[in-house]
Design a protein around this motif. Structure first.
Motif, short mmCIF file in Angstrom:
data_model
loop_
_atom_site.label_atom_id
_atom_site.label_comp_id
_atom_site.label_asym_id
_atom_site.label_seq_id
_atom_site.Cartn_x
_atom_site.Cartn_y
_atom_site.Cartn_z
N MET A 1 69.95 -68.05 -31.58
CA MET A 1 71.50 -67.95 -31.70
C MET A 1 72.00 -68.91 -31.75
SD MET A 1 73.47 -66.17 -32.02
CE MET A 1 74.87 -65.69 -30.92
N ASP A 3 70.40 -71.68 -32.76
CA ASP A 3 70.80 -72.54 -34.04
C ASP A 3 71.63 -72.06 -35.07
OD1 ASP A 3 67.83 -73.98 -33.35
OD2 ASP A 3 67.15 -72.48 -33.74
N TYR A 4 71.44 -70.95 -34.88
CA TYR A 4 73.15 -70.52 -35.63
C TYR A 4 74.74 -71.01 -35.12
CZ TYR A 4 76.19 -66.85 -37.45
OH TYR A 4 77.55 -66.93 -38.45
N LEU A 5 74.14 -71.39 -34.53
CA LEU A 5 75.84 -71.96 -33.55
C LEU A 5 75.88 -73.16 -34.03
CD1 LEU A 5 76.47 -70.64 -30.38
CD2 LEU A 5 77.43 -70.04 -31.95
N TYR A 6 74.75 -74.44 -34.02
CA TYR A 6 74.75 -75.26 -34.46
C TYR A 6 75.11 -75.60 -35.43
CZ TYR A 6 72.32 -80.51 -35.19
OH TYR A 6 72.43 -81.50 -35.66
N GLY A 7 74.50 -75.13 -36.38
CA GLY A 7 73.86 -74.77 -37.70
C GLY A 7 76.42 -75.09 -38.62
N ILE A 8 76.40 -73.92 -37.63
CA ILE A 8 78.04 -73.85 -38.17
C ILE A 8 78.96 -75.34 -37.24
CG2 ILE A 8 80.74 -72.87 -37.33
CD1 ILE A 8 78.79 -70.16 -37.17
N ASP A 9 77.93 -75.59 -35.86
CA ASP A 9 78.76 -76.79 -35.48
C ASP A 9 78.99 -78.25 -37.03
OD1 ASP A 9 80.63 -78.01 -33.57
OD2 ASP A 9 78.53 -78.68 -32.63
N SER A 11 78.09 -77.98 -40.31
CA SER A 11 78.96 -76.90 -41.40
C SER A 11 80.29 -77.72 -40.89
CB SER A 11 78.60 -76.18 -41.24
OG SER A 11 77.37 -75.75 -42.20
#
Length: 177
Positions: A1, A3-9, A11
């Motif tokens: 989870m 990692d997913y939020l970090y990816g959005i951040d 992007s």
């Protein structure tokens, strides 16, 4: 989870940071970052309001002083506790037009004091709250555009700033004799 939020951040950071940069835009956002530094703009506006009013309310200046102290605390303590590096140290291809000071990233101190100042001033001049919050958003946005903060740094800074603004209005000014 996470990692997913970090990816959005990341992007969102690249989306904003890689918008077209020109000398003019860099200069404009550099000015907004500069006036947001240490909350200078909020004190200028606060003193203007204070001296313009016929019935001067010292609580406005007291609240802004509390905002400044609490924001400095967040800058000094929370950033060092979290220790998140700025984007230019962890990501490739960061557009960083100005090489300002290097500090930890989370939360954005500019966003903290910008939203705290906007909150306080909005309580004293509610008709101008759109102006105060617009200025807070532009100052905060400039930090991402200039490559100094991730969007989550700015969002967290804004939330903390609103809390600091609220607290600063709840603290009663001491009575001096």
């Amino acid at each position: 989870m996470l990692d997913y939020l970090y990816g959005i951040d990341v992007s969102l950071f690249y989306l904003i940071n890689h918008l077209p940069h020109s000398f003019f835009l860099n200069f404009i956002f550099g000015i907004f970052t500069l006036v947001g530094y240490l909350g200078i703009i909020w004190f200028v506006i606060g003193f203007y309001i204070y001296f313009k009013e016929k019935k001067r309310d010292r609580r406005l200046l007291f609240s802004l002083a509390v905002v400044e102290l609490l924001s400095i605390f967040v800058e000094a303590v929370v950033k060092n506790m979290v220790g998140r590096l700025q984007p230019q140290f962890v990501l490739p291809y960061v557009i960083e037009p100005f090489d300002f000071y290097h500090n930890f990233s989370f939360p954005s101190g500019h966003a903290v004091i910008a939203f705290a100042g906007a909150f306080v001033l909005s309580r004293y001049k509610p008709k101008l709250k759109w102006l105060f919050y617009s200025l807070a958003v532009i100052i905060s946005y400039s930090r991402i555009y200039l490559g100094k903060h991730f969007p989550s740094d700015v969002i967290a800074g804004a939330v903390i700033g609103l809390g600091i603004g609220y607290i600063s209005l709840k603290i009663q000014m001491p009575k001096f004799k």
